[in-house]
Scaffold this motif. Structure first.
Motif, PDB file in Angstrom:
ATOM      1  N   THR A  65       0.871  -0.611   0.513  1.00  0.00           N
ATOM      2  CA  THR A  65       0.361   0.264   0.464  1.00  0.00           C
ATOM      3  C   THR A  65       0.807   1.158  -0.346  1.00  0.00           C
ATOM      4  OG1 THR A  65      -1.844  -1.450   1.498  1.00  0.00           O
ATOM      5  CG2 THR A  65      -1.880   1.050   1.115  1.00  0.00           C
ATOM      6  N   ILE A  66       1.055   1.897  -0.699  1.00  0.00           N
ATOM      7  CA  ILE A  66       1.099   3.404  -1.094  1.00  0.00           C
ATOM      8  C   ILE A  66       0.521   4.112  -0.240  1.00  0.00           C
ATOM      9  CG2 ILE A  66       0.756   3.966  -3.092  1.00  0.00           C
ATOM     10  CD1 ILE A  66       3.278   5.163  -3.896  1.00  0.00           C
ATOM     11  N   SER A  67       0.796   5.077   0.175  1.00  0.00           N
ATOM     12  CA  SER A  67       0.252   6.153   1.103  1.00  0.00           C
ATOM     13  C   SER A  67       1.352   7.487   1.040  1.00  0.00           C
ATOM     14  CB  SER A  67      -0.116   6.315   2.314  1.00  0.00           C
ATOM     15  OG  SER A  67       1.048   5.795   3.489  1.00  0.00           O
ATOM     16  N   ARG A  68       1.032   8.577   1.310  1.00  0.00           N
ATOM     17  CA  ARG A  68       1.543  10.248   1.577  1.00  0.00           C
ATOM     18  C   ARG A  68       0.907  10.674   2.629  1.00  0.00           C
ATOM     19  NH1 ARG A  68       2.193  12.724  -3.968  1.00  0.00           N
ATOM     20  NH2 ARG A  68       3.178  14.128  -3.079  1.00  0.00           N
ATOM     21  N   ASP A  69       2.046  11.926   2.739  1.00  0.00           N
ATOM     22  CA  ASP A  69       1.961  12.832   4.209  1.00  0.00           C
ATOM     23  C   ASP A  69       2.245  13.863   3.686  1.00  0.00           C
ATOM     24  OD1 ASP A  69       1.050  14.049   6.206  1.00  0.00           O
ATOM     25  OD2 ASP A  69       1.444  13.324   7.758  1.00  0.00           O
ATOM     26  N   ASN A  70       1.699  14.643   3.353  1.00  0.00           N
ATOM     27  CA  ASN A  70       1.970  16.164   2.266  1.00  0.00           C
ATOM     28  C   ASN A  70       2.511  16.838   3.225  1.00  0.00           C
ATOM     29  OD1 ASN A  70       1.500  14.843  -0.249  1.00  0.00           O
ATOM     30  ND2 ASN A  70      -0.568  16.605  -0.393  1.00  0.00           N
ATOM     31  N   ALA A  71       2.459  17.115   4.885  1.00  0.00           N
ATOM     32  CA  ALA A  71       2.275  18.101   5.423  1.00  0.00           C
ATOM     33  C   ALA A  71       3.806  17.462   6.290  1.00  0.00           C
ATOM     34  CB  ALA A  71       0.824  18.041   6.889  1.00  0.00           C
ATOM     35  N   ARG A  72       4.022  16.287   6.057  1.00  0.00           N
ATOM     36  CA  ARG A  72       5.744  15.948   6.413  1.00  0.00           C
ATOM     37  C   ARG A  72       6.387  15.909   5.614  1.00  0.00           C
ATOM     38  NH1 ARG A  72       2.215  13.776  10.241  1.00  0.00           N
ATOM     39  NH2 ARG A  72       3.024  13.751  13.057  1.00  0.00           N
ATOM     40  N   SER A  73       6.030  15.889   3.589  1.00  0.00           N
ATOM     41  CA  SER A  73       6.618  15.635   2.818  1.00  0.00           C
ATOM     42  C   SER A  73       7.033  14.335   3.217  1.00  0.00           C
ATOM     43  CB  SER A  73       7.561  16.794   2.602  1.00  0.00           C
ATOM     44  OG  SER A  73       7.441  18.348   2.710  1.00  0.00           O
ATOM     45  N   THR A  74       6.311  13.543   3.108  1.00  0.00           N
ATOM     46  CA  THR A  74       6.741  11.715   2.588  1.00  0.00           C
ATOM     47  C   THR A  74       5.952  11.384   1.937  1.00  0.00           C
ATOM     48  OG1 THR A  74       7.958  12.646   4.906  1.00  0.00           O
ATOM     49  CG2 THR A  74       7.333  10.549   4.767  1.00  0.00           C
ATOM     50  N   VAL A  75       6.322  10.387   1.932  1.00  0.00           N
ATOM     51  CA  VAL A  75       5.675   9.088   0.747  1.00  0.00           C
ATOM     52  C   VAL A  75       6.044   7.206   1.639  1.00  0.00           C
ATOM     53  CG1 VAL A  75       7.632   8.619  -1.225  1.00  0.00           C
ATOM     54  CG2 VAL A  75       4.612   7.733  -0.664  1.00  0.00           C
ATOM     55  N   TYR A  76       5.369   6.643   1.940  1.00  0.00           N
ATOM     56  CA  TYR A  76       5.214   5.900   2.573  1.00  0.00           C
ATOM     57  C   TYR A  76       4.900   4.560   1.209  1.00  0.00           C
ATOM     58  CZ  TYR A  76       4.308   8.320   6.582  1.00  0.00           C
ATOM     59  OH  TYR A  76       4.753   9.791   7.300  1.00  0.00           O
ATOM     60  N   LEU A  77       5.581   3.577   1.777  1.00  0.00           N
ATOM     61  CA  LEU A  77       4.558   2.282   1.258  1.00  0.00           C
ATOM     62  C   LEU A  77       5.270   0.773   2.192  1.00  0.00           C
ATOM     63  CD1 LEU A  77       4.700   0.848  -1.286  1.00  0.00           C
ATOM     64  CD2 LEU A  77       6.982  -0.165  -1.535  1.00  0.00           C
ATOM     65  N   GLN A  78       3.956   0.713   2.786  1.00  0.00           N
ATOM     66  CA  GLN A  78       3.557  -0.516   3.795  1.00  0.00           C
ATOM     67  C   GLN A  78       4.015  -1.939   2.802  1.00  0.00           C
ATOM     68  OE1 GLN A  78       3.231  -0.917   7.191  1.00  0.00           O
ATOM     69  NE2 GLN A  78       3.259  -3.078   6.505  1.00  0.00           N
ATOM     70  N   MET A  79       4.412  -2.426   3.170  1.00  0.00           N
ATOM     71  CA  MET A  79       4.954  -4.240   2.783  1.00  0.00           C
ATOM     72  C   MET A  79       4.331  -5.315   3.395  1.00  0.00           C
ATOM     73  SD  MET A  79       7.966  -3.280   0.173  1.00  0.00           S
ATOM     74  CE  MET A  79       9.290  -3.571   0.994  1.00  0.00           C
ATOM     75  N   ASN A  80       3.095  -5.658   2.580  1.00  0.00           N
ATOM     76  CA  ASN A  80       2.467  -7.279   3.421  1.00  0.00           C
ATOM     77  C   ASN A  80       3.396  -8.180   2.882  1.00  0.00           C
ATOM     78  OD1 ASN A  80       2.108  -5.297   6.202  1.00  0.00           O
ATOM     79  ND2 ASN A  80       0.114  -5.205   4.814  1.00  0.00           N
ATOM     80  N   SER A  81       3.286  -9.336   3.579  1.00  0.00           N
ATOM     81  CA  SER A  81       3.566 -10.838   2.804  1.00  0.00           C
ATOM     82  C   SER A  81       4.491 -10.829   1.978  1.00  0.00           C
ATOM     83  CB  SER A  81       2.098 -11.367   2.135  1.00  0.00           C
ATOM     84  OG  SER A  81       1.064 -11.437   2.744  1.00  0.00           O
ATOM     85  N   LEU A  82       5.039 -10.221   2.632  1.00  0.00           N
ATOM     86  CA  LEU A  82       6.405 -10.548   2.006  1.00  0.00           C
ATOM     87  C   LEU A  82       7.350 -11.286   0.658  1.00  0.00           C
ATOM     88  CD1 LEU A  82       8.563  -7.247   3.024  1.00  0.00           C
ATOM     89  CD2 LEU A  82       8.119  -7.605   0.791  1.00  0.00           C
TER      90      LEU A  82
END
Length: 123
Positions: free
Chosen positions: A69-86
């Protein structure tokens, strides 16, 4: 030019999870699409996921869909990638990029890249 720094990689067992972060500085962030790619030794950079500026539109590779799952927090200028079931085929250096728009599945549509963070999946 936006400076991007990835973090959160590491060693995880098959079936485990990791959350990658990509922090942006020295430029715009909230107006730009962002993407995650991965690159294993001797291979090309492959698309994993992308997100538009608002976070409302998200795109995934076939291998990532349903697990990442990709997500972002523009207030923190950060983008995330949650990786499950690797899986054993997921290890690579994961890189984030700042996109221009267009075909976000193509690395050619990205202007700035981070240095990457290593993900290793092993029992």
């Amino acid at each position: 030019q936006v400076h991007l720094v990835e973090s959160g990689g590491g060693l995880v067992q098959p079936g485990g999870s990791l959350r990658l972060s990509c922090a942006a500085s020295n430029g715009s962030f909230g107006d730009d699409p962002m993407g995650w790619f991965r690159q294993a030794p001797g291979t090309e950079r492959n698309f994993v996921a992308a997100i538009n500026w608002s976070g409302l539109n998200r795109y995934y590779s076939d291998s990532a869909r349903g697990r990442f799952t990709i997500s972002r927090d523009n207030a923190r200028s950060t983008v995330y990638l949650q990786m499950n079931s690797l899986k054993p085929q997921d290890p690579a250096v994961y890189l984030c990029g700042r996109g221009r728009g267009g075909n976000l599945r193509s690395s050619a549509e990205y202007d700035d890249w981070g240095q990457g963070t290593q993900v290793t999946v092993s029992s």
